[in-house]
Design a protein around this motif. Sequence first.
Motif, PDB file in Angstrom:
ATOM      1  N   ASP A  42      -2.992  -5.560  20.405  1.00  0.00           N
ATOM      2  CA  ASP A  42      -1.936  -5.241  19.443  1.00  0.00           C
ATOM      3  C   ASP A  42      -2.267  -3.996  18.632  1.00  0.00           C
ATOM      4  OD1 ASP A  42      -0.458  -7.381  20.287  1.00  0.00           O
ATOM      5  OD2 ASP A  42      -1.142  -8.722  18.701  1.00  0.00           O
ATOM      6  N   THR A  94       3.413  -1.972  27.084  1.00  0.00           N
ATOM      7  CA  THR A  94       4.207  -3.198  27.043  1.00  0.00           C
ATOM      8  C   THR A  94       4.023  -4.014  28.313  1.00  0.00           C
ATOM      9  OG1 THR A  94       5.857  -2.111  25.635  1.00  0.00           O
ATOM     10  CG2 THR A  94       6.527  -4.135  26.759  1.00  0.00           C
ATOM     11  N   ASP A 127       2.152  -7.764  28.516  1.00  0.00           N
ATOM     12  CA  ASP A 127       2.745  -8.959  29.123  1.00  0.00           C
ATOM     13  C   ASP A 127       1.811  -9.556  30.170  1.00  0.00           C
ATOM     14  OD1 ASP A 127       4.955  -8.700  27.539  1.00  0.00           O
ATOM     15  OD2 ASP A 127       6.186  -7.714  29.059  1.00  0.00           O
ATOM     16  N   PRO A 157       8.021 -14.057  25.885  1.00  0.00           N
ATOM     17  CA  PRO A 157       7.704 -14.473  24.507  1.00  0.00           C
ATOM     18  C   PRO A 157       8.765 -14.076  23.493  1.00  0.00           C
ATOM     19  CG  PRO A 157       5.772 -13.541  25.585  1.00  0.00           C
ATOM     20  CD  PRO A 157       6.926 -13.289  26.509  1.00  0.00           C
ATOM     21  N   ALA A 158       9.501 -12.998  23.758  1.00  0.00           N
ATOM     22  CA  ALA A 158      10.527 -12.553  22.802  1.00  0.00           C
ATOM     23  C   ALA A 158      11.666 -13.558  22.675  1.00  0.00           C
ATOM     24  CB  ALA A 158      11.076 -11.188  23.225  1.00  0.00           C
ATOM     25  N   ASP A 159      11.792 -14.468  23.629  1.00  0.00           N
ATOM     26  CA  ASP A 159      12.882 -15.443  23.598  1.00  0.00           C
ATOM     27  C   ASP A 159      12.519 -16.722  22.843  1.00  0.00           C
ATOM     28  OD1 ASP A 159      14.586 -13.821  25.179  1.00  0.00           O
ATOM     29  OD2 ASP A 159      13.493 -14.434  26.970  1.00  0.00           O
ATOM     30  N   LYS A 176      11.628 -18.828  19.268  1.00  0.00           N
ATOM     31  CA  LYS A 176      11.929 -18.793  17.847  1.00  0.00           C
ATOM     32  C   LYS A 176      10.649 -18.613  17.044  1.00  0.00           C
ATOM     33  CE  LYS A 176      15.919 -21.881  18.385  1.00  0.00           C
ATOM     34  NZ  LYS A 176      16.518 -23.192  17.996  1.00  0.00           N
ATOM     35  N   THR A 200       5.720 -20.751  18.729  1.00  0.00           N
ATOM     36  CA  THR A 200       5.280 -19.633  19.567  1.00  0.00           C
ATOM     37  C   THR A 200       4.817 -20.147  20.932  1.00  0.00           C
ATOM     38  OG1 THR A 200       2.977 -19.765  18.829  1.00  0.00           O
ATOM     39  CG2 THR A 200       4.505 -18.440  17.495  1.00  0.00           C
TER      40      THR A 200
END
Length: 311
Positions: A38, A99, A103, A210-212, A214, A218
């Motif tokens: 990150d 990116t 992933d 992971p972006a999907d 809430k 996680t």
Amino acid sequence: MDELAWVDPDAVIRLGGDIARYARAVPEVRHSVARGADAVGDEIRKELGRRIRKLDETERELRTCDVETDWRVVSELQLRVRAAGRAVDAARSALSAYTVARDRLDEASSRWRFDVEASNVEVQRRLAEIARDLDVYQRFALATAGHAAAAAPALGRVAVGRVGGGTSPSDSLQLPTGQHGSDAPAGLPAGYTMVPIAQVDLSASPVRGPADFKADTTPSDLEWALVALHDVVLPAMARGKDLEYFRDRDDREGLMGNRSYADTYVGFFTPGEALRFRLEPTGTYSVANGYHRIWTAQRSGLTVIPGQVVS
């Protein structure tokens, strides 16, 4: 027997403890690697921002040139704009490559964690068997050598590495990567079974990464829950344990929220929260609830997941 060959079962038990500690350290290693990745991504984004600002400044400067400006100045500004544009494109390409790599790192690290957990459970089981065999051998050897059998050390219990704090071999279960729906473990509530993920129709799944997810749950939370499910919850249910048992155990081990045994039990075995499937005439399962957990289980290498099959 002139001399007694002594092989200490405690040495096997200590080895099991070392392996269990390694397994418990895996999540922190994963988090450390993720933090490093990150940080790289943040630097790339910052550099991209700097290059975009530089391009904007140069373009504004070019737009302010009037018709009387020396052509050489305009030409130089145009060259600077093109160079700044190339720099922005290069930074964007670097961010895109990062990116993709990030992933892949998430997927690989998730599989690594589950592999370590599954291997640890199997290693602990085998070490326990070895320690028991050694203990039997030592007792027999002492007895035949004329020593009191009681002098042999009592067999210790090998601690199985788990997602929580304390350990207990009776609460361990090898991750069922080869289990089929017809082989549902004992203790599942009526109407529940182990559904083969390969037979689940995921064409309508809204979860692609992971972006999907809430903010309140996680992928790593669900990974923890899947390990807890197979390592603690299912074995305990096979012994007749209920929600109160998991709440008491959470209190003893300091677990709460998404990363607790009670929450895992409720999430997988409470109507309205459990995964729900519908068996279609084609032999596949459509999903009524549970896409996020299925995505996490699939990425983690599991082949079955518990759920209700409804009509």
